[in-house]
Design an enzyme around this catalytic site. Structure first.
Site, PDB file in Angstrom:
ATOM      1  N   CYS A  22      -0.121  -6.480   0.896  1.00  0.00           N
ATOM      2  CA  CYS A  22       0.130  -5.482  -0.150  1.00  0.00           C
ATOM      3  C   CYS A  22       1.630  -5.366  -0.450  1.00  0.00           C
ATOM      4  CB  CYS A  22      -0.522  -4.165   0.234  1.00  0.00           C
ATOM      5  SG  CYS A  22      -0.870  -3.147  -1.195  1.00  0.00           S
ATOM      6  N   HIS A  60      -5.653  -4.965   2.399  1.00  0.00           N
ATOM      7  CA  HIS A  60      -5.261  -4.514   3.740  1.00  0.00           C
ATOM      8  C   HIS A  60      -6.284  -4.913   4.799  1.00  0.00           C
ATOM      9  CE1 HIS A  60      -1.933  -1.705   2.711  1.00  0.00           C
ATOM     10  NE2 HIS A  60      -2.555  -1.654   1.563  1.00  0.00           N
ATOM     11  N   GLU A 107      -5.933  -5.071   7.822  1.00  0.00           N
ATOM     12  CA  GLU A 107      -5.719  -4.310   9.059  1.00  0.00           C
ATOM     13  C   GLU A 107      -6.482  -2.989   9.055  1.00  0.00           C
ATOM     14  OE1 GLU A 107      -3.764  -4.489   6.559  1.00  0.00           O
ATOM     15  OE2 GLU A 107      -2.621  -2.639   6.295  1.00  0.00           O
TER      16      GLU A 107
HETATM   17  N1  GLN Z   1       2.100   0.036  -4.650  1.00  0.00           N
HETATM   18  C1  GLN Z   1       2.904  -0.364  -3.512  1.00  0.00           C
HETATM   19  C2  GLN Z   1       4.157  -1.113  -3.971  1.00  0.00           C
HETATM   20  O1  GLN Z   1       4.296  -1.461  -5.117  1.00  0.00           O
HETATM   21  C3  GLN Z   1       2.098  -1.210  -2.550  1.00  0.00           C
HETATM   22  C4  GLN Z   1       0.942  -0.409  -1.976  1.00  0.00           C
HETATM   23  C5  GLN Z   1       0.507  -0.800  -0.602  1.00  0.00           C
HETATM   24  O2  GLN Z   1       1.215  -1.514   0.126  1.00  0.00           O
HETATM   25  N2  GLN Z   1      -0.634  -0.299  -0.206  1.00  0.00           N
HETATM   26  O3  GLN Z   1       4.993  -1.342  -3.186  1.00  0.00           O
END
Ligand code: GLN
Length: 195
Positions: free
Chosen positions: A77, A176, A178
């Site tokens: 992410c 994610h 995890e």
């Molecule tokens: N929206 C976040 C970003 O742009 C990422 C979200 C996340 O890691 N769950 O950094």
């Protein structure tokens, strides 16, 4: 094998739990010298702008970039955003992977959602039936808008949007792994780590 998890901000504790479940030695990484004896590194989800700024403040950006030239790194992410060469805006990035990401690509209407992903491309991961879909959690997630060069698309949503990519020993996932009990992505990452 010793795997570090960048522990400046975000969902690092959950990655440590998954790695320990797989019997791997772990370390929380906050200082450049802590990279020295690692075989691989995970950059967790969180907020990529904040994490990037903290990486600059903690003088970790350059050392992690160097580490990634020779070692496995997995970004989940926000971590995937930090690995990218292009996030369509000015923010500190590691720029290690030939991917372009679009942040918060699923919009405000849909802050978080779950999807069953076909991960038949990860056949070698784990001892669970290869055909079992991977239950993925997306939280204000980016999409991998495009991949360039040698980068491979690993997993896409049914509509074709890319949510996992790999470039050699570098791995990026929009979601994610995890946050579920399913260790297949962690096992897959460990298969990219050479010790
Ligand atoms: N929206 C976040 C970003 O742009 C990422 C979200 C996340 O890691 N769950 O950094």
């Amino acid at each position: 094998m010793k795997i570090g998890v960048l522990a400046l901000q975000g969902a690092f504790a959950e990655h440590l739990v998954m790695l320990r479940k797989l019997g791997v030695e772990t370390a929380e990484i906050r200082l450049p010298e802590q990279l020295d004896d690692l075989d691989g590194l995970i950059i967790p989800g969180g907020e990529s702008t904040t994490m990037g700024k903290l990486m600059v403040d903690f003088e970790l950006l350059e050392p992690i970039r160097k580490f990634g030239l020779a070692h496995a790194i997995w970004g989940t992410c926000a971590g995937a955003i930090l690995l990218a060469k292009d996030a369509h805006r000015e923010q500190p990035l590691l720029s290690l992977m030939n991917i372009t990401v679009e942040r918060n690509a699923f919009g405000r209407q849909l802050d978080s959602f779950e999807a069953a992903l076909d991960i038949s491309t990860l056949k070698q991961a784990g001892d669970k039936s290869d055909c079992d879909p991977f239950h993925a959690v997306f939280i204000r997630a980016p999409i991998i808008e495009s991949v360039q060069g040698e980068t491979e698309i690993l997993v896409s949503l049914p509509d074709g949007r890319i949510v996992a990519a790999q470039e050699g020993h570098l791995l990026a996932t929009s979601f994610h792994p995890e946050l579920t009990g399913d260790t297949r992505f962690h096992e897959y990452f460990l298969s990219l780590v050479s010790v």
